[in-house]
Design a protein around this motif. Structure first.
Motif, PDB file in Angstrom:
ATOM      1  N   TYR A   5     -73.130  20.631 -93.777  1.00 19.36           N
ATOM      2  CA  TYR A   5     -72.262  21.331 -92.822  1.00 19.36           C
ATOM      3  C   TYR A   5     -73.058  22.154 -91.810  1.00 19.36           C
ATOM      4  O   TYR A   5     -72.997  21.921 -90.601  1.00 19.36           O
ATOM      5  N   GLU A   6     -73.830  23.102 -92.293  1.00 15.09           N
ATOM      6  CA  GLU A   6     -74.472  24.083 -91.428  1.00 15.09           C
ATOM      7  C   GLU A   6     -75.745  23.540 -90.780  1.00 15.09           C
ATOM      8  O   GLU A   6     -75.964  23.722 -89.577  1.00 15.09           O
ATOM      9  N   ASP A   7     -76.587  22.869 -91.553  1.00 11.44           N
ATOM     10  CA  ASP A   7     -77.900  22.467 -91.051  1.00 11.44           C
ATOM     11  C   ASP A   7     -77.854  21.181 -90.226  1.00 11.44           C
ATOM     12  O   ASP A   7     -78.496  21.092 -89.174  1.00 11.44           O
ATOM     13  N   LEU A   8     -77.114  20.185 -90.704  1.00 13.84           N
ATOM     14  CA  LEU A   8     -77.104  18.890 -90.022  1.00 13.84           C
ATOM     15  C   LEU A   8     -75.800  18.593 -89.283  1.00 13.84           C
ATOM     16  O   LEU A   8     -75.737  17.660 -88.494  1.00 13.84           O
ATOM     17  N   GLU A   9     -74.757  19.360 -89.577  1.00 16.11           N
ATOM     18  CA  GLU A   9     -73.448  19.178 -88.924  1.00 16.11           C
ATOM     19  C   GLU A   9     -72.945  17.735 -89.060  1.00 16.11           C
ATOM     20  O   GLU A   9     -72.418  17.148 -88.123  1.00 16.11           O
ATOM     21  N   ILE A  10     -73.105  17.200 -90.253  1.00 16.60           N
ATOM     22  CA  ILE A  10     -72.597  15.848 -90.507  1.00 16.60           C
ATOM     23  C   ILE A  10     -71.101  15.899 -90.798  1.00 16.60           C
ATOM     24  O   ILE A  10     -70.332  15.052 -90.335  1.00 16.60           O
ATOM     25  N   ILE A  11     -70.690  16.912 -91.567  1.00 13.78           N
ATOM     26  CA  ILE A  11     -69.306  16.992 -92.038  1.00 13.78           C
ATOM     27  C   ILE A  11     -68.677  18.291 -91.554  1.00 13.78           C
ATOM     28  O   ILE A  11     -69.306  19.353 -91.599  1.00 13.78           O
TER      29      ILE A  11
END
Length: 419
Positions: free
Chosen positions: A370-376
């Motif tokens: 969520y926070e680091d890669l913003e995938i989901i």
């Protein structure tokens, strides 16, 4: 007793008249005094009227049922889906469309096959249009499945008819995953094998020109049979009964291939001299045609977990930096396919369960996604938390994520209040 007013009533009336007279005199004096000595009056503040309500008032359920009947009957005659969708919209009851779904299924249970398939197409089109939400579809279907055992007594072909009605909505997993449907079957009927019965009957319908064989195989392989309480021997028998043998043949070859791809992928993930671009190219070469399916995304998520978590339970060790570095590959494959994102979470849930729920592991992984890669995004995390499609390990998983969801919701509220 007489019908006239008594003395007490008359005295009360006289006092009222006297009060009214005194009030009138005071009003006149006040007016003449104001005229004689004018002085500025403070502005009168007018209360701002409340904004008009944008939500429609509830519609009587009997009205919805009658209109549903009319819509499906007219659809059977004219096959005009656009008109049917407009008629649904004109009911102006989006929050009550579970009643529409329930009544449509009720009505079509005793119609013919062709009419049921038309109704199935209408449900799919309403979902695609956005008029019908997944939640309302689920709620309406659940009201029927709760009484499936009783209905089957009156309608022996209940499961065949239900499969026809579900054919088009589940043909697109981004609308209604088949696993969501089967998760709604009551526990007593799960024990009687009805999950496998319904699933195989739906697959049979899908092979009748609705989906390509490869799409049916992908749907089949995306099912988590053990988690749904289905025994493999029972499944083989049902597959043979519905003449779907090709599913097991494809499953056997695919399982062997998937296992070798998974092991090779784990090795490549761990190899420090292999770049992300090289792994991406390798995956495109070996899984290109399946690289946007739920099965592939689950396999990729599982490989990441197995590559960078060693041990289990309290003794587990997590190579977070390596996991984050390689998860960029997952982002490349899933980024533009939001319907696949929840399957990343399901795969991680299943893997963490097999690892005996190492403390804080799930929260750290979810934070990276969520926070680091913003995938989901937030909506997908919340959907995963509420969804009951894959219950094994879910309770412990959600419990371990209490802090994560509190943080997620507070961060969301802060972003909403920012100017």
């Amino acid at each position: 007793m007489g019908g006239g007013r008594g003395p007490a009533a008359k005295r009360g009336s006289t006092r009222e008249m006297s009060k009214e007279r005194e009030a009138a005199i005071r009003a006149v004096k006040s007016q003449t005094s104001t005229e004689a000595k004018p002085h500025p009056q403070p502005p009168v503040s007018k209360a701002t009227p409340p904004p008009p309500s944008t939500s429609n008032p509830p519609v009587d359920e009997d009205v919805i049922c009658r209109k549903t009947n009319t819509i499906v009957c007219e659809l059977a005659e004219n096959k005009d889906f656009k008109e049917a969708i407009e008629c649904v919209k004109e009911m102006k009851c989006p929050e009550q469309l579970h009643v529409f779904v329930r009544e449509l299924i009720n009505v079509m249970m005793e119609k013919n096959d062709a009419h049921r398939l038309l109704a199935s197409q209408l449900l799919r089109d309403l979902l695609k249009d956005g008029e019908l939400t997944r939640d309302k579809f689920r709620d309406g279907l659940m009201e029927i499945l709760e009484y499936a055992e009783d209905i089957e007594i009156d309608i022996p072909r209940f499961w065949d008819n239900m499969a026809q009605l579900l054919t088009h909505p589940v043909s697109d997993p981004s609308l209604i995953p088949l696993s969501l449907v089967t998760s709604l079957i009551p526990a007593p009927l799960v024990k009687k094998g009805k999950v496998g019965v319904l699933a195989t009957k739906v697959m049979k319908q899908l092979t009748a020109g609705v989906c390509a064989e490869s799409a049916v195989v992908a749907l089949w392989q995306g099912m988590r049979w053990e988690e749904l309480g289905v025994k493999y021997d029972d499944l083989r028998e049902l597959v043979a009964m519905e003449q779907l043998g090709f599913l097991l043949e494809k499953e056997a070859s695919s399982s062997s291939q998937s296992s070798s791809v998974l092991n090779e992928l784990i090795s490549r993930f761990r190899a420090s001299d292999t770049t992300n671009d090289e792994i991406f190219v390798w995956l495109e070469e070996h899984c290109g045609s399946e690289s946007r399916t739920t099965g592939f995304i689950r396999m990729l998520s599982t490989a990441l977990l197995q590559a960078f978590v060693t041990g289990c339970g309290r003794g587990a060790k997590f190579a977070a930096e390596d996991f984050q570095r390689r998860s960029v590959i997952l982002k490349k494959f899933a980024d533009s396919h939001r319907e696949l994102h929840i399957h990343i979470l399901y795969a991680i849930q299943s893997g963490v369960h097999q690892l005996e729920h190492p403390p804080e592991l799930l929260g750290r992984i979810f934070h990276i996604l969520y926070e680091d890669l913003e995938i989901i995004d937030e909506a997908t995390f919340l959907e995963w938390r509420e969804n009951k499609a894959e219950p094994i390990g879910k309770g412990n998983a959600v419990l371990s994520l209490t802090d994560f969801f509190l943080w997620l919701e507070s961060a969301n509220q802060e972003s909403d209040t920012e100017p």
